[in-house]
Design an enzyme around this catalytic site. Structure first.
Site, PDB file in Angstrom:
ATOM      1  N   GLY A 162      -7.831  32.039  26.567  1.00 54.57           N
ATOM      2  CA  GLY A 162      -7.109  31.210  27.523  1.00 54.57           C
ATOM      3  C   GLY A 162      -6.897  29.758  27.172  1.00 54.57           C
ATOM      4  N   GLY A 213       0.761  44.328  24.314  1.00 56.06           N
ATOM      5  CA  GLY A 213       1.833  43.382  24.011  1.00 56.06           C
ATOM      6  C   GLY A 213       2.943  43.962  23.166  1.00 56.06           C
ATOM      7  N   CYS A 285      -5.296  32.308  13.308  1.00 60.09           N
ATOM      8  CA  CYS A 285      -6.360  31.423  12.807  1.00 60.09           C
ATOM      9  C   CYS A 285      -6.876  31.981  11.493  1.00 60.09           C
ATOM     10  CB  CYS A 285      -7.466  31.235  13.829  1.00 60.09           C
ATOM     11  SG  CYS A 285      -8.101  32.743  14.561  1.00 60.09           S
TER      12      CYS A 285
END
Length: 358
Positions: A162, A213, A285
């Site tokens: 988040g 997703g 990342c």
């Protein structure tokens, strides 16, 4: 690909950064009722890297305008502008760097290069909201690159835990924010962050879901002005420190090999969920070019050949100019930008690339 082959002489210093304590930034909560936080952080010698980059962009834009005026004068165009006119450059005349930096209300404080001071834990204000959120400051760069405008319909396709969702809300510009993550347990963490930082009336502009997703385009295709696709990846910093749950472990070899395909599927869903003219920011990342530039190249090709959608890769090189005092950037990225861990600026890794659906 071996990181030593990809990063060459930079790899030893990057590896050293990965093995040392990560540096954090304090994302200020604009909804916090207390106004002491900024003064407290500045007294601790922390600075807001976003506003510092914005100031630098404004200075460079003014200097660029002066150079243009001098060039016109040399060519015989004797139009004179006042200094005030130069300083109030119109939106049409602004450099890309300036346009990208001034639209954000995001404030994130970091300590100078080489300063490893730790931030105190976040505190509640009089309304019960926490005053700042500690995160890798490089994680804000994809949000800044998305450049949300007032009233935009925004999708955060892989939103948990988040931090980037919270940053998107700090802009105060989202018309509606759809925050999705396939993991129900991680979505609970997302709810917790929203409840800890965001007032109820603002939380009502956010819809939190737990869909896969990869199927989002079937739910809401051609809908959003801006889409953030922060995909699952090898999370290199955590992987070098983690023994038990390391994705590079032999027992997880197949999962690791399948990651670029999952990332590609998620990026394609993000592109298809975007309105024509809308923009997508893809981020990881990871240091891996297979998870970064290669995924972008494949997605652009598939969009064209299978969906007849033209996708333009935007130039983000101005981010290096804006934020080079805070982060160490990899200069050899074919597409997008990559923040490299470095002992004096131990943020990242963070790769981000912006796509525009034509």
């Amino acid at each position: 690909m071996s990181y030593s082959l990809q990063l060459k002489d930079l790899w030893p210093s990057v590896r050293a950064g990965l093995l040392c304590e990560q540096k954090y930034g304090a994302l200020l909560n604009n909804f916090c009722a207390d106004d002491y936080v900024t003064q407290e952080l500045e007294l601790m010698n922390a600075t807001d890297f976003v506003s510092e980059g914005s100031k630098k962009a404004q200075q460079d834009a003014a200097a660029e305008e002066v150079r243009r005026e001098e060039s016109r004068s040399q060519e015989g165009h004797r139009k004179v502008r006042t200094v005030m006119q130069t300083e109030t450059v119109t939106q049409a005349e602004m450099s890309p760097a300036l346009r990208a930096s001034i639209s954000s209300n995001i404030k994130c404080y970091t300590y100078p290069r080489g300063d490893i001071t730790r931030f105190r834990p976040a505190r509640q204000d009089s309304l019960g909201l926490l005053d700042y959120y500690l995160m890798d400051a490089a994680s804000l760069l994809p949000v800044l690159a998305l450049n949300v405008q007032r009233g935009d319909l925004v999708l955060d396709l892989c939103a948990a835990p988040g931090g980037k969702t919270l940053a998107l809300l700090q802009t105060g510009l989202c018309g509606h924010l759809a925050a999705n993550d396939i993991s129900i347990s991680r979505t609970k963490r997302l709810y917790s962050i929203l409840n800890s930082y965001i007032p109820k009336d603002i939380r009502e502009t956010v819809s939190v879901t737990s869909y896969d997703g990869r199927d989002w385009d079937q739910l809401e295709g051609d809908t959003f002005h801006k889409v953030l696709v922060d995909v699952p990846c090898t999370t290199d910093r955590h992987s070098v420190m983690e023994e038990e749950n390391n994705i590079f472990h032999k027992r997880r070899t197949k999962e690791c090999q399948m990651l670029p395909m999952l990332q590609l599927q998620l990026l394609m869903a993000g592109i298809l969920a975007t309105k024509p003219g809308g923009e997508v920011v893809y981020s990881t990342c990871s240091l891996s070019s297979l998870q970064n530039e290669c995924v972008i190249e494949r997605a652009v090709d598939i969009a064209e050949t299978q969906f007849n959608i033209s996708v333009h890769v935007e130039d983000l090189s101005h981010f290096r100019m804006l934020f080079q005092d805070t982060f160490s950037f990899f200069s050899d990225c074919r597409l997008g930008e990559l923040v490299l861990p470095h002992l004096t600026a131990n943020f990242g890794p963070m790769y981000f690339c912006k796509l525009r659906r034509v």
